[in-house]
Structures are given as structure tokens and as C-alpha cells.
Design a protein around this motif. Structure first.
Motif, PDB file in Angstrom:
ATOM      1  N   PHE A 256       0.847  -1.188   0.000  1.00 23.91           N
ATOM      2  CA  PHE A 256       0.000   0.000   0.000  1.00 23.91           C
ATOM      3  C   PHE A 256       0.888   1.245   0.000  1.00 23.91           C
ATOM      4  O   PHE A 256       2.109   1.160   0.229  1.00 23.91           O
ATOM      5  N   VAL A 257       0.274   2.400  -0.263  1.00 24.73           N
ATOM      6  CA  VAL A 257       0.990   3.669  -0.393  1.00 24.73           C
ATOM      7  C   VAL A 257       0.364   4.677   0.566  1.00 24.73           C
ATOM      8  O   VAL A 257      -0.870   4.800   0.640  1.00 24.73           O
ATOM      9  N   LEU A 258       1.216   5.410   1.309  1.00 21.92           N
ATOM     10  CA  LEU A 258       0.783   6.493   2.186  1.00 21.92           C
ATOM     11  C   LEU A 258       1.532   7.768   1.806  1.00 21.92           C
ATOM     12  O   LEU A 258       2.636   7.714   1.265  1.00 21.92           O
ATOM     13  N   ARG A 259       0.934   8.905   2.121  1.00 15.72           N
ATOM     14  CA  ARG A 259       1.499  10.196   1.724  1.00 15.72           C
ATOM     15  C   ARG A 259       1.366  11.189   2.869  1.00 15.72           C
ATOM     16  O   ARG A 259       0.382  11.174   3.616  1.00 15.72           O
ATOM     17  N   THR A 260       2.362  12.045   3.010  1.00 15.57           N
ATOM     18  CA  THR A 260       2.311  13.148   3.955  1.00 15.57           C
ATOM     19  C   THR A 260       2.826  14.409   3.269  1.00 15.57           C
ATOM     20  O   THR A 260       3.625  14.331   2.326  1.00 15.57           O
ATOM     21  N   GLU A 261       2.370  15.542   3.726  1.00 18.22           N
ATOM     22  CA  GLU A 261       2.679  16.804   3.052  1.00 18.22           C
ATOM     23  C   GLU A 261       4.026  17.393   3.449  1.00 18.22           C
ATOM     24  O   GLU A 261       4.577  18.210   2.729  1.00 18.22           O
ATOM     25  N   THR A 262       4.567  17.013   4.596  1.00 19.74           N
ATOM     26  CA  THR A 262       5.833  17.578   5.055  1.00 19.74           C
ATOM     27  C   THR A 262       6.751  16.460   5.531  1.00 19.74           C
ATOM     28  O   THR A 262       6.297  15.419   6.019  1.00 19.74           O
ATOM     29  N   SER A 263       8.052  16.691   5.428  1.00 16.24           N
ATOM     30  CA  SER A 263       9.023  15.702   5.890  1.00 16.24           C
ATOM     31  C   SER A 263       9.010  15.558   7.404  1.00 16.24           C
ATOM     32  O   SER A 263       9.431  14.524   7.932  1.00 16.24           O
TER      33      SER A 263
END
Length: 422
Positions: A256-263
């Protein structure tokens, strides 16, 4: 990093950079140096994370106390629903006094406090012994065989496992495994770990070297959770692809793939990835896709190279007289269940011998039976004694007890004959 705070009437340690012991809970944090992350010891507690609360009060302290109370109530119902596989709405409620006696701590994952309002995402730790009695599981849940865990992280096009300390290894060290049905064996990453458990070893299919490693770490199988980090630009959005692999062949259980807007949110992103991978492994265990490879727990037979023809003839004659060897995977929730299954197997006509090669109380034990007959005859004989045998191929069976043989009733003592009347 999550903070461990004090709930009402319970004193626990604050989570920091050091290791603290409170209420019998040992909390290990990151060691000093470039390698090694000591995993958190969570064997004495259940953990429920991601409990969201939004509570108002007359002041900030009252709102926070109310938020923790609400987290305890919701956390208990979430734990009950997860253990028994029922919807959240069907979980029973407990009074606050009972919850105070079984809650071991509150983990603050995120919180916002104003003058009269408290918004937070919390985790709740439940004492395994006390909560287990209320859950009806006796403080224990069915668990898998010990699984050696090698986390692999791809970042910048280069993979790493224990060669250097990575954020992925830290996320697995933070994960509390007490409430998981998977028995994770998590190496620290110091000493010989970087040499033995590197990325090349995680892709090696040969069973001989794996058997040596599993014996070294006290495991029966291997899990390789992977994550691939892709950054758009420094400090910007991050896309992480997670892969749950199992066994020396790297069988993919889930991806699966997850995403976040900032490091800055990468640690939280990795924590969520660990949680979802654990759920994937738990689902695979329930559906029968996480059984240890029989070649990892048993040495293959070695023929005498000096006289191959004589060895083959002797083996053929022995097979005709002694029977055929079958591998058995046995559900053993406790020692009594294993003893009962062994006695049942030995009572079958045609069974020459039976031995347990891998014992896993609370998981799957591996046994070996020598039976004078074919696989169909053994399956029928087991079914007649209340054990369902599911053939998994290559002379292997998965055993599940469907009925429990009732113990014969004790014979009543004979009635005493009346004596002569005086």
C-alpha cells in the motif's frame, strides 16, 4: 515522539530519551551511537492507539482529565472489538472505576489545549493480566510462531536494514507488539546484527543459512517489512510505498501507499505503516497464509554418498515396513492441547512414531509422524478422532481439532451388599 503521561490514579513514566521502568512496564528508547535501536518491551500490556477525543470543560485541566477519561472508555471498547472481532458498537461499556484499575497508561500522540477545550489523539495501555480476565482471554491471545523481523528501508535509491540506524527501524522499535497476534523477534541492530541481517540476506532464498540464523535468534520464520521513501523536495511532500514480505522467498502479503505533506511528519507516517503492516500479517495468520516453511525447521535427509544404490534400496525397504513420514502443523493454544493431540495421534493404528520438532505454545507447533499408509488414510483416521486434517502439499497437513474427546465418566463404586439383620 509520543509522550507517556499519567492517567487518573495511575503513576507511570514519562517517555523520553532514556529507559524507565514503571508499574512493571520496561520502556526502552534509542541507544546512543550510529547503530542499534532497543525495542519497547510491551509484553505486559495491550495498546490501543489513534483514539481521538474532543472534550470541553470549565478550565484546561478539567478538559484534559475529561479527555483522558473519554479515551479510556473508547479505548476499552476498541480493544474488546479487536480481540473478539465484533463491531465497536457491540462492545460493552465499563464503569470508570474499573477502567482506572486496568489502564496502565495514556500515550499522547498529538494534543491541542485551549482555555476550556482539549483535542487530542491518544493511545491507551491496558494491563494484560487484569484486562485479559475481563476480555475472557486469560491475559493471552493466540499468537504466531516466533518471526524474525528485518525492516528494510529504501531512501535515495539505496536500501538499508541494520547497517545504520534508520527511521524505519525506529518505528518498529516503537511499535508495541503486546496486542498483536504476531510474535515479532526484533533484533536491536548491534553486535553482529548488521553483518548477519543485511539487505542481501533478506533476499537470499537458500534455506541452509536461514536455518542457522533462525536458530541463532530463536525464531521459526522470517518477516521482511519494506518501505520506499520518495521526497518531492527537501521538507516537502513524501510518498511512502510499504510492502509486507514473508519467508525466505519474499512472498508479498500486502502492499500500500501512504502520503504526507511535510518531511516532519515522516515518523508519524512510518508508525501508521507499521500498524497497517501488522494488520496485514494478522489477517494472513487468520487465513492460513503465514505458516513456517517446513524446510526452515527440519534438516533434509542426507544419503550416504559411498553406496548410493544400497542406500536407495534400504530406504525403499524401510518405507515398505515402517511407513511414510508426514509433517503436521498443530494448533497449540496451550500445553494441554498439544498433549491431547499427541495422545490422539499415537493412538491411531498404523502410526509408528510421532515427535514434535518445533514447539510454539500459543501458535503453531511442527510435528513429524511415521504412518504406515497413504495421506488419505491418515486424514480419514484423524477425522474419525475429531481432528480435521487439511493437506497443504508435499506430505504436510494442517491439523485443527473440531471436537474434544469427552473423558470417560468415572465408574461408580459398587453398592455395598446389606449385611445380615441381627
Amino acid at each position: 515522539m509520543a509522550r507517556l503521561l499519567t492517567p487518573p490514579r495511575i503513576l507511570i513514566a514519562l517517555a523520553g530519551a532514556a529507559s524507565l521502568v514503571a508499574g512493571g512496564i520496561a520502556v526502552s528508547q534509542i541507544e546512543q551511537g550510529d547503530r542499534g535501536v532497543a525495542p519497547i518491551d510491551s509484553t505486559s500490556s495491550y495498546e490501543i492507539g489513534g483514539v481521538t477525543v474532543d472534550v470541553s470543560g470549565k478550565d484546561a485541566d478539567t478538559a484534559r482529565a475529561g479527555g483522558w477519561r473519554e479515551a479510556q472508555r473508547k479505548g476499552w471498547r476498541m480493544l474488546y472489538a479487536r480481540v473478539h472481532g465484533v463491531p465497536f458498537a457491540a462492545a460493552p461499556r465499563l464503569p470508570d472505576s474499573t477502567l482506572d484499575s486496568i489502564v496502565a497508561g495514556i500515550v499522547v500522540e498529538d494534543e491541542q489545549i485551549s482555555a476550556r477545550r482539549y483535542i487530542g489523539r491518544l493511545g491507551v495501555l491496558f494491563d494484560r493480566g487484569r484486562a485479559g480476565a475481563l476480555l475472557g482471554v486469560g491475559g493471552q491471545v493466540r499468537r504466531s510462531a516466533p518471526m524474525l523481523t528485518i525492516p528494510v528501508m529504501w531512501s535515495g535509491g539505496a536500501p538499508q536494514s541494520f547497517e545504520l540506524r534508520t527511521q524505519w527501524q525506529q518505528a518498529w522499535a516503537r511499535f508495541r507488539t503486546g496486542g498483536s497476534p504476531i510474535d515479532y523477534v526484533r533484533p536491536v541492530g548491534t553486535g553482529a546484527d548488521p553483518l548477519l541481517l543485511n539487505v542481501a540476506q533478506s533476499r537470499r532464498p537458500g534455506r541452509a543459512w536461514w536455518r542457522m540464523l533462525l536458530d541463532q535468534y530463536g525464531a521459526s520464520d522470517v518477516l521482511v517489512p519494506e518501505v520506499s521513501i520518495k521526497r518531492s523536495f527537501p521538507g516537502g511532500p513524501v510518498v511512502a510505498t510499504f510492502t509486507a514480505r514473508h519467508g525466505p522467498d519474499g512472498t508479498v502479503i500486502d502492499r500500500f501507499v501512504l502520503r504526507t505533506e511535510t518531511s516532519a511528519s515522516i515518523p508519524r507516517l512510518l508508525d501508521e505503516g507499521v500498524r497497517r503492516i501488522d494488520v496485514a500479517y494478522a489477517d494472513a495468520l487468520r487465513t492460513g497464509g503465514l505458516y513456517p516453511d517446513s524446510m526452515l525447521v527440519e534438516e533434509p535427509a542426507i544419503e550416504d554418498a559411498l553406496d548410493t544404490a544400497a542406500a536407495e534400496t534400504a530406504a525403499s525397504d524401510a518405507a515398505d515396513t515402517a511407513g511414510t513420514s508426514f509433517s503436521l502443523e498443530i494448533d497449540t493454544p496451550d500445553a494441554a492441547a498439544l498433549t491431547a493431540t499427541e495422545q490422539t495421534i499415537r493412538s491411531i493404528p498404523g502410526v509408528r512414531s510421532f515427535s514434535t520438532s518445533s514447539l510454539a505454545i500459543g501458535g503453531l507447533s511442527i510435528g513429524r509422524v511415521l504412518f504406515q499408509g497413504d495421506a488419505a488414510a491418515l486424514s480419514i483416521a484423524l477425522g474419525a478422532r475429531g481432528i480435521r486434517a487439511e493437506e497443504t502439499g508435499n506430505n504436510s497437513f494442517r491439523l485443527r481439532r473440531t471436537t474434544r474427546d469427552a473423558a470417560p465418566a468415572a465408574a461408580a463404586p459398587p453398592a455395598a451388599e446389606p449385611g445380615p439383620t441381627p
